[in-house]
Design an enzyme around this catalytic site. Structure first.
Site, PDB file in Angstrom:
ATOM      1  N   LYS A   1      -5.492  -1.803   5.268  1.00 27.31           N
ATOM      2  CA  LYS A   1      -4.721  -0.575   5.481  1.00 27.31           C
ATOM      3  C   LYS A   1      -5.450   0.395   6.423  1.00 27.31           C
ATOM      4  O   LYS A   1      -4.827   0.980   7.304  1.00 27.31           O
ATOM      5  CB  LYS A   1      -4.409   0.081   4.134  1.00 27.31           C
ATOM      6  CG  LYS A   1      -3.381  -0.744   3.337  1.00 27.31           C
ATOM      7  CD  LYS A   1      -3.289  -0.291   1.898  1.00 27.31           C
ATOM      8  CE  LYS A   1      -2.216  -1.036   1.132  1.00 27.31           C
ATOM      9  NZ  LYS A   1      -2.257  -0.774  -0.316  1.00 27.31           N
TER      10      LYS A   1
ATOM     11  N   THR B   1       8.624  -8.283  -6.382  1.00 25.57           N
ATOM     12  CA  THR B   1       8.627  -6.857  -6.767  1.00 25.57           C
ATOM     13  C   THR B   1       9.271  -5.997  -5.685  1.00 25.57           C
ATOM     14  O   THR B   1      10.198  -5.225  -5.948  1.00 25.57           O
ATOM     15  CB  THR B   1       7.180  -6.383  -7.022  1.00 25.57           C
ATOM     16  OG1 THR B   1       6.592  -7.236  -7.990  1.00 25.57           O
ATOM     17  CG2 THR B   1       7.128  -4.954  -7.502  1.00 25.57           C
TER      18      THR B   1
ATOM     19  N   LYS C   1      13.310 -19.230  -5.982  1.00 28.12           N
ATOM     20  CA  LYS C   1      13.366 -19.154  -7.457  1.00 28.12           C
ATOM     21  C   LYS C   1      14.818 -18.986  -7.935  1.00 28.12           C
ATOM     22  O   LYS C   1      15.689 -18.560  -7.175  1.00 28.12           O
ATOM     23  CB  LYS C   1      12.531 -17.967  -7.957  1.00 28.12           C
ATOM     24  CG  LYS C   1      11.026 -18.139  -7.718  1.00 28.12           C
ATOM     25  CD  LYS C   1      10.205 -17.110  -8.444  1.00 28.12           C
ATOM     26  CE  LYS C   1      10.388 -15.687  -7.998  1.00 28.12           C
ATOM     27  NZ  LYS C   1       9.922 -15.332  -6.654  1.00 28.12           N
TER      28      LYS C   1
ATOM     29  N   GLU D   1       6.344   0.780   7.780  1.00 31.90           N
ATOM     30  CA  GLU D   1       5.952   1.999   7.052  1.00 31.90           C
ATOM     31  C   GLU D   1       5.351   1.684   5.679  1.00 31.90           C
ATOM     32  O   GLU D   1       4.409   2.327   5.228  1.00 31.90           O
ATOM     33  CB  GLU D   1       7.189   2.909   6.892  1.00 31.90           C
ATOM     34  CG  GLU D   1       6.917   4.227   6.217  1.00 31.90           C
ATOM     35  CD  GLU D   1       5.922   5.075   6.984  1.00 31.90           C
ATOM     36  OE1 GLU D   1       6.240   5.551   8.071  1.00 31.90           O
ATOM     37  OE2 GLU D   1       4.798   5.263   6.467  1.00 31.90           O
TER      38      GLU D   1
ATOM     39  N   VAL E   1       1.281   0.593   4.402  1.00 33.56           N
ATOM     40  CA  VAL E   1       0.168   1.481   4.026  1.00 33.56           C
ATOM     41  C   VAL E   1       0.712   2.600   3.152  1.00 33.56           C
ATOM     42  O   VAL E   1       1.696   3.255   3.513  1.00 33.56           O
ATOM     43  CB  VAL E   1      -0.516   2.102   5.266  1.00 33.56           C
ATOM     44  CG1 VAL E   1      -1.655   3.028   4.844  1.00 33.56           C
ATOM     45  CG2 VAL E   1      -1.024   1.024   6.209  1.00 33.56           C
TER      46      VAL E   1
ATOM     47  N   GLY F   1       4.113  -0.094  -6.215  1.00 38.56           N
ATOM     48  CA  GLY F   1       5.225  -0.103  -7.176  1.00 38.56           C
ATOM     49  C   GLY F   1       6.535  -0.397  -6.461  1.00 38.56           C
ATOM     50  O   GLY F   1       6.699  -0.118  -5.274  1.00 38.56           O
TER      51      GLY F   1
HETATM   52  N1  HSE Z   1      -1.781  -3.843  -4.429  1.00 38.38           N
HETATM   53  C1  HSE Z   1      -1.438  -2.753  -3.576  1.00 38.38           C
HETATM   54  C2  HSE Z   1      -1.994  -1.492  -4.201  1.00 38.38           C
HETATM   55  C3  HSE Z   1       0.044  -2.666  -3.426  1.00 38.38           C
HETATM   56  O1  HSE Z   1      -2.367  -1.513  -5.372  1.00 38.38           O
HETATM   57  O2  HSE Z   1      -2.083  -0.467  -3.519  1.00 38.38           O
HETATM   58  C4  HSE Z   1       0.503  -1.709  -2.364  1.00 38.38           C
HETATM   59  O3  HSE Z   1       0.062  -2.078  -1.089  1.00 38.38           O
END
Ligand code: HSE
Length: 405
Positions: A201, A11, A44, A125, A128, A298
């Site tokens: 985080k 992603t 992949k 960066e 978090v 995202g």
């Molecule tokens: N799985 C994490 C979230 C992705 O939903 O915040 C971003 O660190």
């Protein structure tokens, strides 16, 4: 030309590739040289029309041994092989930019030191708050301040789940699936829903705020898996929202940290933070309150933060930017002395007079549709005092900490 290699085409990796291609002209202008993705490492296969095929590489050695690659983006996730590969790149003087909070929480101090030894940079960066600038502001813009509090909605998946459960009445599993489909959730979503991701985080932010290693294992962590529809109905009756918060505070020289679901009210700046959005509230002893807000997960928002690190690394080749995070361990205080009000649900046969005797001036909440139980809110009290008293009430249905704002 600045040559970049991306480790991982998932992603975030595919987002980084897309951001560098889409905004190549403006990014290259900001750097002062053309920014080129020379390799993308992944085992992949991808559809024939995916432009990644032009630069796909199967072998890490090719990348680490290529002197033309000066910046490596690590977006594999997990500690290994990310740690080994990051170490090898830094030792060759290549800067590394990562979104990998597990790597940063566990090895941040060491990798920052290693980058310095090798005239390179280790930037994180995107580890978090997804696309939200928070690491650089903590490191630079707030450097005049002593940080007294950091409280954040630090996990997009759980905020998405709690928002959809509350606003659309959807059930937990349906919404978790949606979050996974949108690329928000971790590979193992218990990292999100059990609070482990938010824990790493807040450990990173607290380490940076105080310049010492905060071990995430030391942070008391509760996730959202015990939050039910009934809790959400009570929260609505109280005009509150339930949010998963990561918080650290410095009180009388001692730093405390925890992750847990909290009921927060309309006066809290975090109250209106919905869906996948994150927000990080910081209090400094000079600046007072500041808050950073944006998409916490995202593909493109996270990639935006990674690529901003690439730009910063490209502008600072052969020069390590200062970042204070030593390997010395910061001992956290016990959460026993943290103060909150507590929301407690009990069966209807629990005698209210007994509750009042134990907790003092409680306010009682009842819901029309839940005749066989009621809830009460305690005054603000220390965690240890609450735990001492609540253990006498064996039939407690649920407890949620509450912020009084
Ligand atoms: N799985 C994490 C979230 C992705 O939903 O915040 C971003 O660190």
């Amino acid at each position: 030309m600045i040559n970049v290699a991306i480790l991982g085409y998932g992603t975030v990796g595919s987002g980084v590739f897309e951001v560098i291609r889409t905004n190549n002209e403006s990014i290259s202008k900001k750097v002062g040289k053309k920014v080129n993705v020379k390799y993308v490492l992944d085992i992949k296969d991808f559809p024939a029309d995916d432009p990644v095929n032009e630069v796909l590489c199967r072998n890490f050695e090719t990348i680490v041994n290529d002197p033309e690659v000066s910046i490596v983006v690590e977006v594999l996730g997990g500690v290994e092989p990310s740690y080994t590969w990051t170490t090898e790149c830094l030792k060759r003087g290549k800067s590394v930019c990562t979104s990998n909070k597990e790597l940063v929480a566990k090895h941040g101090a060491e990798l920052i030191a290693l980058a310095k030894e090798n005239n390179a940079n280790f930037f994180f960066e995107a580890s978090v708050g997804g696309g939200i600038p928070i690491i650089r502001p903590l490191n630079h813009s707030l450097s005049a301040d002593e940080i007294t509090e950091i409280t954040g909605i630090l996990n997009g998946t759980t905020n998405y789940i709690l928002t959809k459960m509350s606003m659309e009445g959807l059930d937990f599993d349906t919404v978790l699936k949606e979050a996974q489909e949108k690329g928000y959730a971790e590979l193992h979503p218990e990292a999100d829903v059990e609070g482990y991701d938010a824990c790493r985080k807040i450990a990173i932010l607290t380490s940076l705020a105080y310049g010492k290693q905060v071990d995430f294992e030391d942070i008391y962590t509760e996730g959202i898996t015990k939050i039910t529809d009934a809790d959400i109905k009570y929260a609505k009756a109280l005009s509150k929202h339930i949010k998963l918060l990561g918080t650290s505070r410095k009180v009388d020289g001692q730093v405390y940290a925890m992750v847990c679901p909290m009921m927060i009210g309309k006066m809290s700046p975090l109250y209106g933070v919905k869906d996948v959005f994150n927000a990080v509230f910081v209090n400094g002893n000079m600046v007072d309150d500041v808050m950073f807000y944006g998409r916490g997960a995202g593909k493109l928002p996270t990639a935006s933060a990674v690529v901003a690190d690439v730009v910063e690394a490209a502008r600072n080749l052969d020069r390590t930017l200062p970042m204070i995070w030593s390997k010395d361990k910061l001992e956290l205080g016990s959460i026993d002395d943290f103060k909150h009000a507590f929301f407690v649900r009990v069966p209807a046969d629990v005698v209210q007079e007994d509750v009042k005797k134990a907790f003092g001036d409680i306010s009682v909440v009842t819901l029309e549709e839940m005749k066989d139980e009621y809830a009460f809110v305690t005054p603000v009290m220390k965690e240890k005092d609450f735990q001492n008293k609540v253990k006498d009430f064996k039939s407690v249905i649920s407890v949620i900490r509450m912020n009084t704002k």
